[in-house]
Design an enzyme around this catalytic site. Structure first.
Site, PDB file in Angstrom:
ATOM      1  N   LYS A 129       0.782  -1.143   0.098  1.00  0.00           N
ATOM      2  CA  LYS A 129       0.036  -0.196  -0.040  1.00  0.00           C
ATOM      3  C   LYS A 129       0.946   1.248  -0.074  1.00  0.00           C
ATOM      4  CE  LYS A 129      -4.379  -1.749   2.150  1.00  0.00           C
ATOM      5  NZ  LYS A 129      -5.015  -1.669   3.265  1.00  0.00           N
ATOM      6  N   LEU A 133     -11.737  -1.932  14.436  1.00  0.00           N
ATOM      7  CA  LEU A 133     -11.477  -2.168  12.696  1.00  0.00           C
ATOM      8  C   LEU A 133     -11.191  -3.629  12.411  1.00  0.00           C
ATOM      9  CD1 LEU A 133     -11.125   1.020  12.736  1.00  0.00           C
ATOM     10  CD2 LEU A 133      -9.021   0.689  11.386  1.00  0.00           C
TER      11      LEU A 133
END
Length: 477
Positions: free
Chosen positions: A71, A249
Site C-alpha cells: 500500500k 477495525l
C-alpha cells in the site's frame, strides 16, 4: 455471467492474496449490476510491484486494489495520487487514467470507514475521539476524523514516537492542534514500551476531565484477531465507562473483546465489516464511474457476512406443500446437519399452537414472534437445515434475516402439485374454504415474486424425486 471480448478485468495485487474476500464484493456487484467485469486476485512480490502495475495497464486492466504489503510502495508507480491518499501515505485502489497512461491512486479504506460511520449514525463533529494504535489503519482513521470535524483526537500507541509523527503531520496539514499523541512514556525509560493497561490512566491531564460516556473510540490494532481473539489492547474498565461509541477495525470475530467491554459499560459497539464492504463499493464505483443503489449494496453485504462468519446453514422457503419439512429432514440426514422447523420452534417457545397465537394474540403478534425468532436463530444457528413457515419470507426484514442465517432455497411446485400434496390435510385453514385450489393459485401468484426476491436459488420440487432434489440442495456453496 457471460465472459466475452467485452468483459473488463479488475483485480487485487498483494502478498498473500489467497484468503481475500474482495472477489465476493466485486464479482457480486458485477452480477447484481449486470456489468461485464471479473475480479481476480494476483500475488505480487515486492520487487515486481512496479512491473506489475505497468503490466496491468498494458493488459488493459480497468482497475486494481492493493493490499499488504504494497500500500505504501505502490505510490512510486502511479501517475497521479488523490490528495487524501497522499496525506495518509497509503493507496489501496488504482483507477485507470487513459490520458496519462497509468493509474491514479485512492485510499478507499478511509472512504469506506467514513461511509460506515455515517450509515451507523455516528457523528464525529466536535467529538472527543481516541484511536488505539498508530499503524497504517490508524492513520486513515485520523484523517477521516479530521475530515469529519472531530474536536479533539488522541492517538494512543505503546511507543510515543510513532504516534507523535502522525499527530504532528496531521496538525500541520490541518493547521490545527486537535491531534495529541499519548503513551505515558514520559514516565518510562526512553523507547520503552508501556504496558497497555497503564496507558489510559496516564492520558494527559484531560483524562480526568472526560465526562461519563463521552468518548468515541476506534480500535486500530491487531489485538483481538485470532489467536488473541479473547484479548483487548486495553483492559481498563474505567476507560470503557467513558466510551459512548466504540468501533473495532477488526471484523472477524464479529464481536471482539474490545466490543464486548464497550457494550458491558453501556456503550454502542461496532465491528468494521461495513468498512470492508464500503471500501470495495467505493472502489467499484470509481472504476465504473457509477453509483451503486443501496439495495444492491445491502444484498452484497448479506453475502459477505455469510462468507465471513461461515453461515453454512441451509434455509428452505416456499408455499405450504412445497416440501420444506420433507426435503429438509432428508437433507439434514444426508449432510449430517440438524433440522429445525420455525413454526414448531415458535410453538415450543410460546407454549401454544400457532392457531392459538392467531386466535388469542392476533396475526401481528405472530409476525413479531417470527421476526424475533429469526434474529435469535441468525445469531445462534450452526450446521442446521431450517424449514420456514410459508408467510415468513413475505416481510422484507424477515427475508433479509433469512439470508443472514444461511443460503436460502425457494422450493417451487405447480399449484396442482401443491393441492395434491395437502388436500387430505385436516389442520390447514386454507383448505376449509369452498374453493381451496383456487385460493392456492391466488396466494401462490401473490407470493411468487417475494419468494424469489428472498431466495438465493430456486429448486423445482414438482418431480418429487428425492435423490434429484437433495443433490441440488446439498451441493457446496
Amino acid at each position: 455471467m457471460l465472459i466475452d471480448g467485452n468483459t473488463r478485468l479488475i483485480g487485487l495485487i498483494g502478498n498473500p492474496v489467497e484468503h481475500t474476500l474482495s472477489p465476493v464484493i466485486h464479482n457480486g456487484l458485477s452480477v447484481k449490476m449486470g456489468i461485464s467485469s471479473v475480479y481476480v486476485p494476483f500475488q505480487v512480490e515486492g520487487e515486481g510491484l512496479d512491473q506489475a502495475v505497468k503490466g496491468a495497464y498494458e493488459l488493459n486492466i480497468l482497475g486494481m486494489n492493493v493490499t499488504v504489503p504494497h500500500k505504501n510502495q505502490v505510490l512510486e508507480s502511479l501517475v497521479e495520487i488523490d490528495e487524501a491518499a497522499k496525506q495518509i501515505g497509503a493507496v489501496n485502489t488504482l483507477v485507470r487514467v487513459e490520458a496519462k497512461h497509468g493509474y491514479k491512486g485512492y485510499n478507499t479504506d478511509m472512504m469506506g470507514l467514513r461511509r460506515q460511520i455515517q450509515e451507523d449514525g455516528i457523528s464525529l463533529k466536535n467529538e472527543t475521539v481516541v484511536i488505539l494504535g498508530a499503524g497504517g489503519a490508524a492513520k486513515a482513521v485520523v484523517y477521516m476524523c479530521l475530515l469529519e470535524g472531530a474536536g479533539k483526537v488522541y492517538l494512543l500507541n505503546r511507543t510515543l514516537e510513532k504516534a507523535k509523527q502522525i499527530a504532528d503531520q496531521m496538525n500541520r496539514i490541518w493547521k490545527d492542534s486537535c491531534m495529541t499523541a499519548a503513551s505515558g512514556l514520559e514516565e518510562n525509560p526512553e523507547g520503552a514500551d508501556l504496558s497497555p493497561d497503564k496507558v489510559i490512566p496516564m492520558l494527559l491531564a484531560d483524562y480526568g476531565k472526560i465526562r461519563e460516556q463521552e468518548l468515541i473510540v476506534f480500535q486500530a490494532t491487531a489485538v483481538g484477531l485470532a489467536p488473541n481473539d479473547r484479548q483487548a489492547v486495553l483492559e481498563d474498565a474505567e476507560f470503557y465507562k467513558k466510551i459512548k461509541t466504540g468501533v473495532d477495525l477488526i471484523y472477524n470475530p464479529a464481536n471482539t473483546r474490545f466490543m464486548q467491554m464497550v457494550a458491558e459499560q453501556g456503550g454502542k459497539a461496532y465491528n468494521s465489516l461495513k468498512m470492508l464492504l464500503y471500501q470495495g463499493v467505493t472502489a467499484y464505483e470509481l472504476w465504473h464511474d457509477i453509483t451503486i443503489p443501496q439495495e444492491i449494496v445491502e444484498e452484497v453485504y448479506v453475502d459477505l457476512k455469510r462468507r465471513v462468519y461461515k453461515k453454512d446453514n441451509r434455509v428452505l422457503i416456499g408455499f405450504m406443500g412445497s416440501g420444506k419439512t420433507t426435503f429438509g429432514k432428508a437433507l439434514a440426514g444426508k449432510l449430517g446437519m440438524h433440522f429445525l422447523d420455525t413454526d414448531t420452534y415458535i410453538e415450543k417457545q410460546a407454549g401454544k399452537s400457532i392457531a392459538d397465537i392467531f386466535a388469542e394474540d392476533g396475526e401481528e403478534a405472530f409476525r413479531k414472534l417470527e421476526t424475533e425468532t429469526l434474529v435469535y436463530l441468525r445469531d445462534h444457528l450452526e450446521n442446521t437445515v431450517l424449514a420456514t413457515g410459508g408467510g415468513m419470507p413475505l416481510r422484507e426484514c424477515n427475508a433479509r434475516l433469512l439470508k443472514e442465517t444461511g443460503r436460502v432455497f425457494y422450493l417451487t411446485a405447480a399449484p396442482q402439485v401443491i393441492y395434491d400434496r395437502i388436500k387430505d390435510s385436516t389442520d390447514r385453514p386454507l383448505l376449509q374454504g369452498e374453493n381451496p385450489y383456487g385460493r392456492i393459485c391466488e396466494l401462490m401468484k401473490e407470493r411468487k415474486s417475494r419468494y424469489e426476491a428472498a431466495a438465493d436459488e430456486l429448486v423445482d420440487t414438482n418431480s418429487n424425486d428425492m435423490e434429484e432434489i437433495l443433490d441440488v440442495l446439498s451441493k457446496p456453496f
